[in-house]
Design a protein around this motif. Structure first.
Motif, mmCIF file in Angstrom:
data_model
loop_
_atom_site.group_PDB
_atom_site.id
_atom_site.type_symbol
_atom_site.label_atom_id
_atom_site.label_comp_id
_atom_site.label_asym_id
_atom_site.label_seq_id
_atom_site.Cartn_x
_atom_site.Cartn_y
_atom_site.Cartn_z
ATOM 1 N N PRO A 13 2.511 14.427 -7.660
ATOM 2 C CA PRO A 13 1.074 14.150 -7.730
ATOM 3 C C PRO A 13 0.660 13.113 -6.683
ATOM 4 C CG PRO A 13 2.077 14.031 -9.915
ATOM 5 C CD PRO A 13 3.187 14.099 -8.914
ATOM 6 N N ALA A 14 -0.508 13.291 -6.121
ATOM 7 C CA ALA A 14 -1.016 12.343 -5.125
ATOM 8 C C ALA A 14 -1.120 10.939 -5.710
ATOM 9 C CB ALA A 14 -2.369 12.814 -4.605
ATOM 10 N N ASP A 15 -1.437 10.829 -6.986
ATOM 11 C CA ASP A 15 -1.533 9.510 -7.625
ATOM 12 C C ASP A 15 -0.206 8.755 -7.561
ATOM 13 O OD1 ASP A 15 -4.192 9.799 -8.235
ATOM 14 O OD2 ASP A 15 -3.857 10.364 -10.331
ATOM 15 N N ASN A 16 0.909 9.486 -7.653
ATOM 16 C CA ASN A 16 2.218 8.835 -7.540
ATOM 17 C C ASN A 16 2.399 8.224 -6.158
ATOM 18 O OD1 ASN A 16 2.572 9.860 -10.092
ATOM 19 N ND2 ASN A 16 4.438 10.985 -9.628
ATOM 20 N N LEU A 17 1.967 8.941 -5.134
ATOM 21 C CA LEU A 17 2.060 8.423 -3.778
ATOM 22 C C LEU A 17 1.173 7.189 -3.620
ATOM 23 C CD1 LEU A 17 3.052 8.618 -0.844
ATOM 24 C CD2 LEU A 17 1.121 10.149 -0.401
ATOM 25 N N ILE A 18 -0.034 7.238 -4.120
ATOM 26 C CA ILE A 18 -0.957 6.102 -4.020
ATOM 27 C C ILE A 18 -0.361 4.878 -4.707
ATOM 28 C CG2 ILE A 18 -3.243 5.229 -4.664
ATOM 29 C CD1 ILE A 18 -3.297 7.315 -2.417
ATOM 30 N N ARG A 19 0.182 5.061 -5.895
ATOM 31 C CA ARG A 19 0.790 3.936 -6.624
ATOM 32 C C ARG A 19 1.979 3.359 -5.860
ATOM 33 N NH1 ARG A 19 -0.555 6.861 -11.162
ATOM 34 N NH2 ARG A 19 1.489 7.857 -11.308
ATOM 35 N N ALA A 20 2.806 4.237 -5.300
ATOM 36 C CA ALA A 20 3.967 3.774 -4.532
ATOM 37 C C ALA A 20 3.526 2.965 -3.315
ATOM 38 C CB ALA A 20 4.815 4.971 -4.106
ATOM 39 N N ARG A 33 -6.327 4.972 -0.617
ATOM 40 C CA ARG A 33 -7.055 6.135 -1.137
ATOM 41 C C ARG A 33 -6.670 7.382 -0.342
ATOM 42 N NH1 ARG A 33 -11.333 8.505 1.337
ATOM 43 N NH2 ARG A 33 -11.971 7.538 3.284
ATOM 44 N N LEU A 34 -6.581 8.466 -1.052
ATOM 45 C CA LEU A 34 -6.300 9.765 -0.448
ATOM 46 C C LEU A 34 -7.554 10.260 0.254
ATOM 47 C CD1 LEU A 34 -4.120 12.079 -0.391
ATOM 48 C CD2 LEU A 34 -5.409 13.076 -2.291
ATOM 49 N N PHE A 35 -7.442 10.659 1.523
ATOM 50 C CA PHE A 35 -8.621 11.187 2.199
ATOM 51 C C PHE A 35 -8.415 12.596 2.741
ATOM 52 C CE2 PHE A 35 -6.543 8.965 5.724
ATOM 53 C CZ PHE A 35 -6.685 9.850 6.782
ATOM 54 N N SER A 45 0.790 17.958 2.429
ATOM 55 C CA SER A 45 0.482 16.932 3.406
ATOM 56 C C SER A 45 -0.625 16.078 2.808
ATOM 57 C CB SER A 45 0.028 17.556 4.729
ATOM 58 O OG SER A 45 -0.395 16.535 5.611
ATOM 59 N N LEU A 46 -0.317 14.806 2.604
ATOM 60 C CA LEU A 46 -1.270 13.879 2.009
ATOM 61 C C LEU A 46 -1.565 12.769 3.004
ATOM 62 C CD1 LEU A 46 0.333 13.553 -1.544
ATOM 63 C CD2 LEU A 46 -1.538 15.057 -0.844
ATOM 64 N N VAL A 72 6.066 3.376 4.345
ATOM 65 C CA VAL A 72 6.832 4.595 4.592
ATOM 66 C C VAL A 72 8.049 4.663 3.675
ATOM 67 C CG1 VAL A 72 8.211 5.844 6.315
ATOM 68 C CG2 VAL A 72 5.992 4.863 6.947
ATOM 69 N N GLY A 73 8.724 3.549 3.510
ATOM 70 C CA GLY A 73 9.890 3.519 2.616
ATOM 71 C C GLY A 73 9.527 3.858 1.173
ATOM 72 N N ALA A 74 8.397 3.345 0.719
ATOM 73 C CA ALA A 74 7.948 3.645 -0.650
ATOM 74 C C ALA A 74 7.641 5.131 -0.791
ATOM 75 C CB ALA A 74 6.713 2.810 -0.996
ATOM 76 N N ALA A 75 7.037 5.718 0.214
ATOM 77 C CA ALA A 75 6.716 7.148 0.156
ATOM 78 C C ALA A 75 7.979 8.002 0.212
ATOM 79 C CB ALA A 75 5.786 7.521 1.313
ATOM 80 N N GLU A 76 8.955 7.582 0.997
ATOM 81 C CA GLU A 76 10.205 8.346 1.113
ATOM 82 C C GLU A 76 10.931 8.446 -0.216
ATOM 83 O OE1 GLU A 76 12.208 6.295 4.301
ATOM 84 O OE2 GLU A 76 11.409 7.713 5.801
ATOM 85 N N LYS A 77 10.807 7.447 -1.062
ATOM 86 C CA LYS A 77 11.474 7.461 -2.363
ATOM 87 C C LYS A 77 10.963 8.568 -3.281
ATOM 88 C CE LYS A 77 12.583 2.573 -2.301
ATOM 89 N NZ LYS A 77 12.323 1.269 -2.898
ATOM 90 N N LEU A 78 9.772 9.070 -2.975
ATOM 91 C CA LEU A 78 9.192 10.156 -3.786
ATOM 92 C C LEU A 78 9.799 11.518 -3.462
ATOM 93 C CD1 LEU A 78 5.430 9.160 -3.745
ATOM 94 C CD2 LEU A 78 7.089 8.790 -5.564
ATOM 95 N N GLY A 79 10.498 11.598 -2.364
ATOM 96 C CA GLY A 79 11.125 12.876 -1.987
ATOM 97 C C GLY A 79 10.616 13.322 -0.693
#
Length: 79
Positions: A13-20, A33-35, A45-46, A72-79
């Motif tokens: 979910p995009a919310d997971n990326l935003i929180r990370a 914020r997601l744009f 692609s987010l 970037v590191g936080a986002a990479e942890k999501l997969g």
């Protein structure tokens, strides 16, 4: 303000990326914020706008690079 774009698995979910991203540097990052969002053969692609607020002085280029690495590191942890 900095913009980032990530390819994540379709089931993230995009919310997971935003929180990370917000958690990557809680002092410097005041909003995210997601744009933009679209599906690719490799996943979603987010595109995220990240608002940075220095506490005392403007960020140096080195500080901005360090914050970007943490985002970037936080986002990479999501997969």
């Amino acid at each position: 303000m900095r913009d980032f774009a990530f390819i994540v698995p379709s089931d993230v979910p995009a919310d997971n990326l935003i929180r990370a991203i917000r958690g990557a540097d809680k002092q410097a990052i005041v909003a995210a914020r997601l744009f933009d969002r679209f599906e690719t053969p490799d996943g979603l692609s987010l595109a995220v706008e990240v608002l940075l607020q220095p506490s005392e002085k403007s960020f140096t280029e080195a500080e901005l690079a360090d914050i970007s690495k943490r985002v970037v590191g936080a986002a990479e942890k999501l997969g």
